[in-house]
Design a protein around this motif. Sequence first.
Motif, mmCIF file in Angstrom:
data_model
loop_
_atom_site.group_PDB
_atom_site.id
_atom_site.type_symbol
_atom_site.label_atom_id
_atom_site.label_comp_id
_atom_site.label_asym_id
_atom_site.label_seq_id
_atom_site.Cartn_x
_atom_site.Cartn_y
_atom_site.Cartn_z
ATOM 1 N N LEU A 199 0.821 -1.214 0.000
ATOM 2 C CA LEU A 199 0.000 0.000 0.000
ATOM 3 C C LEU A 199 0.851 1.259 0.000
ATOM 4 C CD1 LEU A 199 -2.807 -1.156 2.453
ATOM 5 C CD2 LEU A 199 -2.952 -0.905 -0.020
ATOM 6 N N GLU A 200 1.963 1.250 0.725
ATOM 7 C CA GLU A 200 2.852 2.416 0.728
ATOM 8 C C GLU A 200 3.473 2.640 -0.646
ATOM 9 O OE1 GLU A 200 3.379 4.816 3.036
ATOM 10 O OE2 GLU A 200 1.660 3.794 3.959
ATOM 11 N N ALA A 201 3.877 1.551 -1.303
ATOM 12 C CA ALA A 201 4.472 1.671 -2.639
ATOM 13 C C ALA A 201 3.448 2.160 -3.656
ATOM 14 C CB ALA A 201 5.048 0.322 -3.066
ATOM 15 N N ILE A 202 2.211 1.710 -3.523
ATOM 16 C CA ILE A 202 1.153 2.181 -4.425
ATOM 17 C C ILE A 202 0.891 3.669 -4.210
ATOM 18 C CG2 ILE A 202 -1.323 2.047 -4.910
ATOM 19 C CD1 ILE A 202 -1.184 -0.962 -4.469
ATOM 20 N N LYS A 203 0.771 4.086 -2.955
ATOM 21 C CA LYS A 203 0.483 5.495 -2.650
ATOM 22 C C LYS A 203 1.578 6.415 -3.170
ATOM 23 C CE LYS A 203 -1.076 6.350 1.556
ATOM 24 N NZ LYS A 203 -1.219 6.227 3.026
ATOM 25 N N LYS A 204 2.801 5.903 -3.203
ATOM 26 C CA LYS A 204 3.911 6.702 -3.710
ATOM 27 C C LYS A 204 3.782 6.954 -5.204
ATOM 28 C CE LYS A 204 8.100 4.986 -4.334
ATOM 29 N NZ LYS A 204 9.454 4.412 -4.141
ATOM 30 N N ASN A 205 3.024 6.109 -5.890
ATOM 31 C CA ASN A 205 2.985 6.167 -7.357
ATOM 32 C C ASN A 205 1.611 6.495 -7.941
ATOM 33 O OD1 ASN A 205 5.712 5.359 -8.523
ATOM 34 N ND2 ASN A 205 5.419 3.789 -6.950
ATOM 35 N N ILE A 206 0.647 6.892 -7.100
ATOM 36 C CA ILE A 206 -0.638 7.372 -7.620
ATOM 37 C C ILE A 206 -0.894 8.760 -7.060
ATOM 38 C CG2 ILE A 206 -1.579 5.054 -7.926
ATOM 39 C CD1 ILE A 206 -3.229 5.444 -5.400
ATOM 40 N N ASN A 207 -1.872 9.445 -7.617
ATOM 41 C CA ASN A 207 -2.141 10.835 -7.244
ATOM 42 C C ASN A 207 -3.188 10.932 -6.143
ATOM 43 O OD1 ASN A 207 -0.439 11.868 -9.369
ATOM 44 N ND2 ASN A 207 -2.063 11.318 -10.804
ATOM 45 N N VAL A 208 -3.107 12.011 -5.383
ATOM 46 C CA VAL A 208 -4.122 12.306 -4.374
ATOM 47 C C VAL A 208 -4.538 13.766 -4.525
ATOM 48 C CG1 VAL A 208 -2.392 12.896 -2.616
ATOM 49 C CG2 VAL A 208 -4.688 12.231 -1.905
ATOM 50 N N MET A 209 -5.834 13.996 -4.426
ATOM 51 C CA MET A 209 -6.373 15.352 -4.428
ATOM 52 C C MET A 209 -7.065 15.596 -3.095
ATOM 53 S SD MET A 209 -7.942 15.716 -8.285
ATOM 54 C CE MET A 209 -9.154 14.418 -8.014
ATOM 55 N N PHE A 210 -7.405 16.846 -2.823
ATOM 56 C CA PHE A 210 -8.056 17.181 -1.564
ATOM 57 C C PHE A 210 -9.385 17.865 -1.840
ATOM 58 C CE2 PHE A 210 -3.622 16.770 -0.576
ATOM 59 C CZ PHE A 210 -3.631 16.064 0.610
ATOM 60 N N ASP A 211 -10.409 17.381 -1.170
ATOM 61 C CA ASP A 211 -11.742 17.960 -1.315
ATOM 62 C C ASP A 211 -11.832 19.189 -0.408
ATOM 63 O OD1 ASP A 211 -14.369 18.589 -1.520
ATOM 64 O OD2 ASP A 211 -15.152 16.676 -0.810
#
Length: 397
Positions: free
Chosen positions: A173-185
């Motif tokens: 999960l940490e490796a995935i989070k490092k390589n996908i985007n996150v936005m903030f509502d």
Amino acid sequence: IRSKLGITPFVREEIQNGKSFLNIEVPSSSFPVSCDGKFYIRVGSTTQELSGLELSSFLLEKTGDSWDELPTSVNIDQLDEVLDAESIAKFKVLARQRLPLIEQDTTKSILQKLNLVTSDGRITRACMLLFGKNPQKYFISAYSKVGRFKNNTIILDTVEVKGNLFQQLDGILEAIKKNINVMFDTSVRELSLEGVARREIWDYPLDALREAAINALIHRDYLDTSAPIEVRIYDDELILSNPGKLMPPLTIEQLKEKHSGRQRNPLIATVFYYANLIESWGSGILKMITLCKEQNLPEPEFVERKGGLGEFTVVFHKDIFNEEELRKRGLNERQIKAVMYVKENGKITNKEYQQLSNISRQMATIDLSHLVEKGILTMKGKSGKGITYQLTNLTNN
């Protein structure tokens, strides 16, 4: 019979009505019977010879044992040397809800109650995978790999995730989070920790990815030593694969319904259940589908490759209709605003488009026509006021 099949039948002569005949009785066998030293299985209308890992898997299944129940060479008196105390402590915390008295037990007692120790005092393969300090010393391919790809030939990042299954789950999960985007509502005004957490919107629902990773760790076929669990992250999709096909008679179609069936690794699955990491048998796939739909994403795609021991794959499709991607496609701000409107309301009319951006009917028609040409919106209805526009991906799914 004996030379061909390796079994000895009971043969006796009987007399009935003055006639002599042979009575040949073959008792049932608790183990598969070979023919000329080879094993065969019926697949549809054909008979296929089993060999290699497929034969090993077949014979293991017929003994009534599972791979994870078999013993390692490690004796229970060596626990401190081979097991990770931190992982066991973490399990105790996670299991409080379903095993309320667990914190009063010693490590040895917990392992015995979870059937992770054999009758002769050796720890099982499941125990080593779940709590071992270095399971890969015993099972070289029992690790996971996460890669970020630009395409099938350009690799931007690779992470090998090793350790026991609890450590691998966190590492994946940490490796995935490092390589996908996150936005903030930014519409969330609550300042509590829970409110802040709700503001994060990832490319894919993290809980759905977590569920897929757990399923891979629990259900992979550890007999197959040719490949680890793999996560491939592309610009528009995330693919998670594990060695091992579905346990028969389960099919892809049945996955999308509440289902139950045999567990390939029942000891591992039971420990994950007690650790509160899975809810109930057969609910994980439905949870993934629901979470993706709630985020306006297409349903995950489930694929099974049946050759050899097989492979099971989950494909998550990214929401390509976010503002960043829409700008890359050349949309103007009015069109982006309209797409966001459709995502929230399900459809838009020409009149609503006009009102949304305070423009003429002619300009709205031109903008909407461009969105249809680009494959982003699909026109519904025949003429005039009956025409509406919907997102193409949501329509198709």
